[in-house]
Design a protein around this motif. Sequence first.
Motif, short mmCIF file in Angstrom:
data_model
loop_
_atom_site.label_atom_id
_atom_site.label_comp_id
_atom_site.label_asym_id
_atom_site.label_seq_id
_atom_site.Cartn_x
_atom_site.Cartn_y
_atom_site.Cartn_z
N LYS A 400 39.54 36.07 47.74
CA LYS A 400 39.96 35.39 48.77
C LYS A 400 39.74 36.06 49.99
CE LYS A 400 43.74 32.79 46.64
NZ LYS A 400 45.14 32.43 46.30
N ARG A 402 37.26 38.26 50.75
CA ARG A 402 35.90 38.25 50.90
C ARG A 402 35.31 36.96 50.82
NH1 ARG A 402 34.31 43.58 51.25
NH2 ARG A 402 35.95 44.62 51.96
N LYS A 403 36.13 35.92 50.74
CA LYS A 403 35.40 34.28 50.87
C LYS A 403 34.89 33.98 49.68
CE LYS A 403 36.11 33.80 55.78
NZ LYS A 403 35.44 33.56 57.21
#
Length: 484
Positions: A400, A402-403
């Motif tokens: 989450k 680090r997308k």
Amino acid sequence: MTHPSARIRIGLLAIALTAAGLATATVGADDSEAAVDYEAYIAKAAKAATASKKKYGVPRAVTIAQSILESGWGLSGLSAKYRNYFGIKCSAAVSPYQKGCVSLASYEYIKGKKKKYVSKFRTYSSMEKSFLDHGRLLNYADRYNPAFKYTNDPDKFIKAVHKAGYATDPNYSTLVINTMKRWNLYRFDVSKPKAKPKPKKPAPKPKKPKTDPNKALISSLAPLAQRNQATTRVPASVTIAQGLYHSDSGKSTVTKKAKNYFGILCGGAKSKVSKSCLKVNGTKYRKYKSMSDSVTDQGAVLSTGRYKSAMKTTSPKAFLNAIAKAGWSSKKSYADSVYKLITKYGLTKYDLHITLTLKKGDRGAKITALQNLLIKAGHKVKTTGYFGTDTVSAVKAYQKKRKLTATGKADPLTLTRLAPDVRKGAKGNQVAAVHNILEARRYKVDGGTKFGAKTDKAVRTLQKKYKLPQTGIVSVRTWGELFG
């Protein structure tokens, strides 16, 4: 004037690692990613290297690569605070570029014993002053004269400098060349054509050079291609190059109207992401809602059916030859044309070398290594060697942050982002992760979380076994073999 010795350079690298957790990578490859903007550093260094190139003739690619290695991307204490990117010492002769001197401690391991040295290093007011002093040092010392026959050949230049005694490490010029290749630093030394004589009549104002549309397209495709590789094993470099080729740099009608970047036709196996078609010049193409859906479908098509045999290779060129042979394109030059785009833009730097996926319920040294890397990245988890609910939570939290898609599984992309470059002199959980896997393979390593002589020897032995450059540095390719 005497150039800094190998002992000083080793000390500086140790300072950089201790101060900042030095790491190099592809698109985001380690836990220091948030602190280091690699391309921004390269752009800044290229500007500073231009002045040195103009005045002293040192290839910019060499200057930039040496500064990366010797300052740890500008994160070492000496470079960050005192703008000394090459570890140049103070001497009786005062350089016109230095601001002053500062005494700092550096360390060296001699016969297994750690020794401390205190030396005076030059300080500078800017990166440019430091780079100019580096160029002056090479240009003024007679022993480096042979190198200046190759001011337009960065590889031969650094080999000549190394041969003249710049560093005692036998792999030093190889490390510099690998850095230049990895980040395509040669682009800063491309010779410009000689200016044509001015015409008698006033020449028209030159047009502003057009920006390369492929660069922006690569930036958009790269993260999707890496995620696609983690799921399907299609090399990210192939996905990006195919996207550039089939979309005509994003300008084709099919791409603009259908967001189809790969020219995939309607019909055949059903698509999970395309529900409609677009007819262009009598041919029906799949229509997508986004670039992401187009990449997802390309991965699904290539990883199944008649193209599945290509998955046996990790070489982008061999992969392209395999899918061309299986009928992806009727053009005989297809594989060569797409591969030229890979080499032109250095797209292999986006390829994932880790192919393993770790998930809940798994056990062993690789899980312990994963847990140590999660701790290094700032997440709370116990090093139990078991992928339990706490590890799932830590992986999701990291993804989450680090997308990435938060699946809780440590897929190849997640592992690639987690794994930093680790080298001799480093300490901490990242070293413990290396030790976890090496020990499980019965290599002898240093005790605790210290990267010393034993660990360095073990890493080089593993690199030799898998035919990797024997640098002793655990970079992404070496992590790929460790997690293999």
